[in-house]
Design a protein around this motif. Structure first.
Motif, PDB file in Angstrom:
ATOM      1  N   GLU A  93      -3.801  -4.134 -10.866  1.00 28.85           N
ATOM      2  CA  GLU A  93      -3.080  -4.063  -9.592  1.00 28.85           C
ATOM      3  C   GLU A  93      -1.796  -3.269  -9.789  1.00 28.85           C
ATOM      4  N   LEU A  94      -1.551  -2.335  -8.871  1.00 30.17           N
ATOM      5  CA  LEU A  94      -0.333  -1.530  -8.950  1.00 30.17           C
ATOM      6  C   LEU A  94       0.810  -2.282  -8.279  1.00 30.17           C
ATOM      7  N   GLU A  95       1.948  -2.241  -8.896  1.00 31.36           N
ATOM      8  CA  GLU A  95       3.137  -2.931  -8.383  1.00 31.36           C
ATOM      9  C   GLU A  95       3.782  -2.102  -7.277  1.00 31.36           C
ATOM     10  N   PRO A  96       3.997  -2.696  -6.088  1.00 30.36           N
ATOM     11  CA  PRO A  96       4.639  -1.946  -4.996  1.00 30.36           C
ATOM     12  C   PRO A  96       6.006  -1.407  -5.417  1.00 30.36           C
ATOM     13  N   GLY A  97       6.250  -0.153  -5.081  1.00 29.08           N
ATOM     14  CA  GLY A  97       7.523   0.489  -5.406  1.00 29.08           C
ATOM     15  C   GLY A  97       7.530   1.186  -6.755  1.00 29.08           C
ATOM     16  N   SER A  98       6.506   0.951  -7.584  1.00 29.14           N
ATOM     17  CA  SER A  98       6.457   1.627  -8.880  1.00 29.14           C
ATOM     18  C   SER A  98       6.044   3.083  -8.671  1.00 29.14           C
ATOM     19  N   GLU A  99       6.260   3.902  -9.677  1.00 24.74           N
ATOM     20  CA  GLU A  99       5.921   5.317  -9.571  1.00 24.74           C
ATOM     21  C   GLU A  99       4.423   5.540  -9.326  1.00 24.74           C
ATOM     22  N   PRO A 100       3.514   4.845 -10.073  1.00 25.73           N
ATOM     23  CA  PRO A 100       2.086   5.034  -9.776  1.00 25.73           C
ATOM     24  C   PRO A 100       1.715   4.564  -8.369  1.00 25.73           C
ATOM     25  N   TRP A 101       2.308   3.472  -7.903  1.00 20.22           N
ATOM     26  CA  TRP A 101       2.023   2.947  -6.560  1.00 20.22           C
ATOM     27  C   TRP A 101       2.443   3.965  -5.502  1.00 20.22           C
ATOM     28  N   ASP A 102       3.622   4.547  -5.655  1.00 20.26           N
ATOM     29  CA  ASP A 102       4.101   5.537  -4.692  1.00 20.26           C
ATOM     30  C   ASP A 102       3.190   6.764  -4.629  1.00 20.26           C
ATOM     31  N   ALA A 103       2.756   7.245  -5.801  1.00 20.86           N
ATOM     32  CA  ALA A 103       1.901   8.430  -5.838  1.00 20.86           C
ATOM     33  C   ALA A 103       0.540   8.161  -5.197  1.00 20.86           C
ATOM     34  N   VAL A 104      -0.054   7.012  -5.508  1.00 16.60           N
ATOM     35  CA  VAL A 104      -1.382   6.674  -4.991  1.00 16.60           C
ATOM     36  C   VAL A 104      -1.330   6.374  -3.493  1.00 16.60           C
ATOM     37  N   THR A 105      -0.347   5.589  -3.058  1.00 13.10           N
ATOM     38  CA  THR A 105      -0.308   5.207  -1.643  1.00 13.10           C
ATOM     39  C   THR A 105      -0.001   6.388  -0.731  1.00 13.10           C
ATOM     40  N   ALA A 106       0.723   7.377  -1.220  1.00 14.79           N
ATOM     41  CA  ALA A 106       0.964   8.567  -0.402  1.00 14.79           C
ATOM     42  C   ALA A 106      -0.360   9.276  -0.100  1.00 14.79           C
ATOM     43  N   GLU A 107      -1.234   9.357  -1.102  1.00 14.99           N
ATOM     44  CA  GLU A 107      -2.541   9.979  -0.881  1.00 14.99           C
ATOM     45  C   GLU A 107      -3.481   9.067  -0.100  1.00 14.99           C
ATOM     46  N   LEU A 108      -3.412   7.757  -0.359  1.00 11.05           N
ATOM     47  CA  LEU A 108      -4.246   6.814   0.397  1.00 11.05           C
ATOM     48  C   LEU A 108      -3.885   6.832   1.882  1.00 11.05           C
ATOM     49  N   LYS A 109      -2.601   6.952   2.173  1.00 12.80           N
ATOM     50  CA  LYS A 109      -2.151   6.992   3.570  1.00 12.80           C
ATOM     51  C   LYS A 109      -2.755   8.202   4.288  1.00 12.80           C
ATOM     52  N   ALA A 110      -2.796   9.340   3.611  1.00  7.50           N
ATOM     53  CA  ALA A 110      -3.367  10.545   4.220  1.00  7.50           C
ATOM     54  C   ALA A 110      -4.866  10.380   4.447  1.00  7.50           C
ATOM     55  N   LYS A 111      -5.523   9.600   3.606  1.00  7.00           N
ATOM     56  CA  LYS A 111      -6.970   9.417   3.718  1.00  7.00           C
ATOM     57  C   LYS A 111      -7.340   8.264   4.656  1.00  7.00           C
ATOM     58  N   ARG A 112      -6.400   7.388   4.936  1.00  5.77           N
ATOM     59  CA  ARG A 112      -6.672   6.204   5.766  1.00  5.77           C
ATOM     60  C   ARG A 112      -6.874   6.622   7.211  1.00  5.77           C
ATOM     61  N   LEU A 113      -8.084   6.404   7.727  1.00  6.39           N
ATOM     62  CA  LEU A 113      -8.402   6.763   9.095  1.00  6.39           C
ATOM     63  C   LEU A 113      -8.118   5.584  10.021  1.00  6.39           C
ATOM     64  N   ASN A 114      -7.654   5.886  11.218  1.00  9.97           N
ATOM     65  CA  ASN A 114      -7.471   4.888  12.269  1.00  9.97           C
ATOM     66  C   ASN A 114      -6.508   3.758  11.913  1.00  9.97           C
ATOM     67  N   ALA A 115      -5.474   4.056  11.170  1.00 10.62           N
ATOM     68  CA  ALA A 115      -4.467   3.036  10.879  1.00 10.62           C
ATOM     69  C   ALA A 115      -3.707   2.736  12.160  1.00 10.62           C
ATOM     70  N   VAL A 116      -3.542   1.455  12.454  1.00  7.44           N
ATOM     71  CA  VAL A 116      -2.873   1.042  13.685  1.00  7.44           C
ATOM     72  C   VAL A 116      -1.412   1.484  13.682  1.00  7.44           C
ATOM     73  N   ASP A 117      -0.776   1.320  12.558  1.00  7.41           N
ATOM     74  CA  ASP A 117       0.649   1.631  12.437  1.00  7.41           C
ATOM     75  C   ASP A 117       0.865   2.698  11.364  1.00  7.41           C
ATOM     76  N   SER A 118       0.413   3.901  11.626  1.00  7.84           N
ATOM     77  CA  SER A 118       0.433   4.942  10.599  1.00  7.84           C
ATOM     78  C   SER A 118       1.849   5.269  10.107  1.00  7.84           C
ATOM     79  N   GLU A 119       2.859   5.058  10.940  1.00 10.73           N
ATOM     80  CA  GLU A 119       4.237   5.333  10.501  1.00 10.73           C
ATOM     81  C   GLU A 119       4.732   4.276   9.514  1.00 10.73           C
ATOM     82  N   ARG A 120       4.286   3.026   9.684  1.00 11.37           N
ATOM     83  CA  ARG A 120       4.770   1.920   8.848  1.00 11.37           C
ATOM     84  C   ARG A 120       3.727   1.414   7.868  1.00 11.37           C
ATOM     85  N   VAL A 121       2.640   2.153   7.684  1.00 13.78           N
ATOM     86  CA  VAL A 121       1.538   1.647   6.871  1.00 13.78           C
ATOM     87  C   VAL A 121       1.958   1.378   5.427  1.00 13.78           C
TER      88      VAL A 121
END
Length: 179
Positions: A93-121
Motif C-alpha cells: 500500500e502506498l502512503e498518501p502524500g509520499s513521492e510514489p503516491w503522488d506520482a501514481v495518483t496523478a496518472e490514475l486521476k487522468a485515467k479515472r473515468l466518470n469521477a464525480v468530483d474530479s477536482e477533489r479526487v
C-alpha cells in the motif's frame, strides 16, 4: 529430440517480465485474486507494477488485498477478452502524500473515468481510499485449464418457452386475399 516449451516466458525471465508488462499495460482490466476471491479491477501500469485504487466511496472494492500479502493476477486480451497471462504479485500500500503516491495518483486521476468530483479526487483518495502496488514476483504462472465460469444458480425464472402458435402470423402478417 526434445519437445518445445509451451511457454517461452518460462524459459527466459526477462522475456517473461516483458510479456507481463506489455500485456498488463495494454489491458484495460485485470482479474485479481486475493484472500477473499477474484475481482476485475481497472489499473495503471507504472514503474514496473500495476497500481489500483479503491475501497472508498464511489471506487472499486479491493477485497482480500492486504499490504504485505500476495495476489494472483490474470491479464485479459483487450481485443478478444480471453486470458493471456497470469502472474503472482506482492501487494504493498502506498502512503498518501509520499513521492510514489503522488506520482501514481496523478496518472490514475487522468485515467479515472466518470469521477464525480474530479477536482477533489486526490484529496478524497488520500482520505478514504487505498492505492495498492501489485508488483510481479514471478514472471508467469500457469493459466487454469478450465473456464473458471460459475454455473448460474437454479431459478424458476426462465426465458426459453415454446413459441405460441399465433406468433408467426402476428409477426409476419396475414396474406390478404385479393378479390
Amino acid at each position: 529430440m526434445t519437445e518445445p516449451s509451451l511457454s517461452p516466458a518460462q524459459d527466459s525471465p526477462l522475456l517473461g517480465r516483458a510479456l507481463v508488462e506489455e500485456a498488463t499495460k495494454k489491458s484495460g482490466l485485470i482479474w485479481v485474486r486475493g484472500e477473499e476471491g477474484e475481482r476485475a479491477l481497472w489499473h495503471l501500469w507504472h514503474e514496473g507494477a500495476a497500481h489500483v485504487v479503491g475501497d472508498g466511496a464511489g471506487e472499486q472494492p479491493l477485497p482480500g488485498l492486504v499490504h504485505g500479502g500476495t495476489a494472483e493476477v490474470t491479464v485479459r486480451s483487450k481485443d478478444k477478452g480471453g486470458r493471456l497471462i497470469a502472474w503472482t504479485a506482492s501487494v504493498s500500500e502506498l502512503e498518501p502524500g509520499s513521492e510514489p503516491w503522488d506520482a501514481v495518483t496523478a496518472e490514475l486521476k487522468a485515467k479515472r473515468l466518470n469521477a464525480v468530483d474530479s477536482e477533489r479526487v486526490l484529496e478524497r483518495w488520500a482520505a478514504e481510499c487505498r492505492v495498492l502496488r501489485l508488483e510481479p514476483t514471478s514472471s508467469t504462472t500457469d493459466l487454469p485449464a478450465g473456464s473458471l465460469a460459475t454455473p448460474p444458480l437454479p431459478t424458476a425464472a426462465i426465458t426459453r418457452r415454446p413459441v405460441p402458435a399465433a406468433l408467426p402470423r402476428l409477426l409476419l402478417g396475414r396474406k390478404k386475399k385479393r378479390g
